[in-house]
Enzyme design. Structure first.
Site, mmCIF file in Angstrom:
data_model
loop_
_atom_site.group_PDB
_atom_site.id
_atom_site.type_symbol
_atom_site.label_atom_id
_atom_site.label_comp_id
_atom_site.label_asym_id
_atom_site.label_seq_id
_atom_site.Cartn_x
_atom_site.Cartn_y
_atom_site.Cartn_z
ATOM 1 N N HIS A 261 0.751 -1.266 -0.043
ATOM 2 C CA HIS A 261 -0.121 -0.118 0.061
ATOM 3 C C HIS A 261 0.977 1.298 -0.050
ATOM 4 O O HIS A 261 1.982 1.227 0.256
ATOM 5 C CB HIS A 261 -0.902 0.064 1.332
ATOM 6 C CG HIS A 261 -2.064 -1.044 1.068
ATOM 7 N ND1 HIS A 261 -3.062 -1.168 2.164
ATOM 8 C CD2 HIS A 261 -2.313 -1.974 0.226
ATOM 9 C CE1 HIS A 261 -3.914 -2.330 1.642
ATOM 10 N NE2 HIS A 261 -3.224 -2.957 0.608
ATOM 11 N N GLU A 263 0.925 3.970 1.953
ATOM 12 C CA GLU A 263 1.376 4.547 3.215
ATOM 13 C C GLU A 263 2.365 3.451 3.664
ATOM 14 O O GLU A 263 3.360 3.719 4.257
ATOM 15 C CB GLU A 263 0.109 4.366 4.434
ATOM 16 C CG GLU A 263 -1.045 5.247 3.936
ATOM 17 C CD GLU A 263 -2.220 4.642 3.176
ATOM 18 O OE1 GLU A 263 -3.246 4.881 3.204
ATOM 19 O OE2 GLU A 263 -1.761 3.524 2.246
ATOM 20 N N CYS A 289 -5.604 1.646 5.645
ATOM 21 C CA CYS A 289 -6.437 0.170 6.059
ATOM 22 C C CYS A 289 -5.870 -0.192 7.441
ATOM 23 O O CYS A 289 -4.850 0.513 8.015
ATOM 24 C CB CYS A 289 -6.127 -0.932 4.888
ATOM 25 S SG CYS A 289 -4.268 -1.471 4.735
ATOM 26 N N CYS A 292 -2.060 -0.839 7.490
ATOM 27 C CA CYS A 292 -1.186 0.272 7.401
ATOM 28 C C CYS A 292 -1.312 1.298 8.741
ATOM 29 O O CYS A 292 -0.211 1.774 9.115
ATOM 30 C CB CYS A 292 -1.450 1.240 6.187
ATOM 31 S SG CYS A 292 -1.113 0.426 4.430
#
Length: 333
Positions: A261, A263, A289, A292
């Site tokens: 992801h 992040e 999410c 993260c």
């Protein structure tokens, strides 16, 4: 700052453009669009041919055609001066396309303008004052919507400049306009960092969603990240992630997803380069999410600012609150 310059022939528009060009303005002209059209047809440039070609372009593509073809050249990081504006639709198009646009109307006594035209001796210029006034009558207004409408342009001017005296007086008037036009808005920090996160997201190779993240400390960017397959692995858009390439329903088959992801990548990149993220702020285009979120908390990040909600953010939001991480949503204009 974008300044338009309009006025009758010999009024001093070129002097205003030259003065502004010497002060870091980029000069553009609607006439260049007409010249390009004549050049493509192999037609030599004259004043009357320029007028006729401009009318034909407006008739074929709309009254604002010349300005609309010029607008894509206007970049947000510089000042511009645009001349040869001869139709009110061109003024309106420039105002729609550039909020900072201001129109300057330059004028002078007709006899003085004729004297200047004779001195410059440009091919196609009128050889008598009467001929000049005759040509200008056609340019000032017409029932033909595609023809030049200089009187209507003058009525839309934000500033009127007179050029009947020494050049220094004209320059002083231009400087007053510049002083009045100095106000401009800078983006706030949230808009600044989220806009950068959007640009970061454009590098994503994920076929399902593009996410970008920016981490800043003391208003300085220390790391960025976008979502996609890991370094050295085939990109998602090249078939590298089976889940994304199957366009799995949101929230399903997450154990098959090979993409990191945005992040996550921003935090990992900081670790890779030995940069501490303690008390930093993370800006992300989507709410993080749960996975993260755990990385954000353990990295010591103090605040998360996001632009768009994420379908699975309830548990993550609760965990961030419990850990004392500030969370804010910021809108982009």
């Amino acid at each position: 700052m974008i300044l338009g310059v309009a006025g009758p022939n010999g009024a001093g528009k070129g002097e205003v453009v030259a003065f502004l060009r010497a002060r870091s303005f980029t000069a553009l002209s609607l006439s260049d669009v007409i010249r390009d059209a004549l050049r493509e047809q192999g037609i030599a440039e004259t004043r009357e041919r320029m007028i006729d070609a401009g009318r034909r372009l407006r008739a074929a593509h709309g009254a604002a055609a010349l300005a609309e073809r010029l607008l894509p050249r206007l970049l947000p990081d510089r000042h511009y001066v645009v001349d040869s504006i001869r139709h009110p639709a061109e003024v309106e198009a420039l105002r729609r396309g550039a909020a900072s646009f201001r129109l300057l109307w330059v004028d002078a006594d007709p006899a003085l303008r004729f004297k200047r035209l004779r001195a410059r001796a440009r091919p196609g210029d009128p050889d008598t004052l009467e001929r000049l006034l005759e040509l200008e009558a056609r340019e000032r207004g017409s029932s033909d919507e595609a023809a030049q409408q200089l009187d209507a342009v003058a009525a839309l001017a934000d500033a009127q400049l007179r050029n009947d005296g020494p050049l220094g007086e004209l320059h002083a008037q231009v400087l007053r306009v510049l002083a009045e036009s100095m106000g401009f808005e800078r983006p706030g920090w949230d808009e600044y960092f989220l806009s950068i996160a959007q640009v970061v997201a454009s590098r994503s190779n994920c076929v399902k969603r593009h996410v970008g993240a920016v981490i800043q400390r003391d208003r300085r960017i220390v790391s960025t990240g976008y979502n996609g397959t890991p370094r050295g692995v085939r990109n998602c858009n090249e078939g590298g992630c089976p889940r994304c390439n199957a366009f799995a329903e949101s929230g399903t088959r997450l154990d098959e997803c090979l993409c990191s992801h945005g992040e996550e990548n921003a935090i990992v990149q900081a670790a890779y380069h030995g940069v501490s993220l303690r008390d930093a702020t993370l800006y992300t285009t989507f709410f993080p999410c749960l996975f993260c979120t755990k990385l954000i908390i353990n990295a010591g990040i103090a605040e998360v600012v996001y632009n768009a909600a994420y379908a699975l953010d309830d548990t993550a939001a609760g965990l961030l609150r419990e850990a004392g991480v500030k969370v804010r949503r910021a809108e982009l204009p």
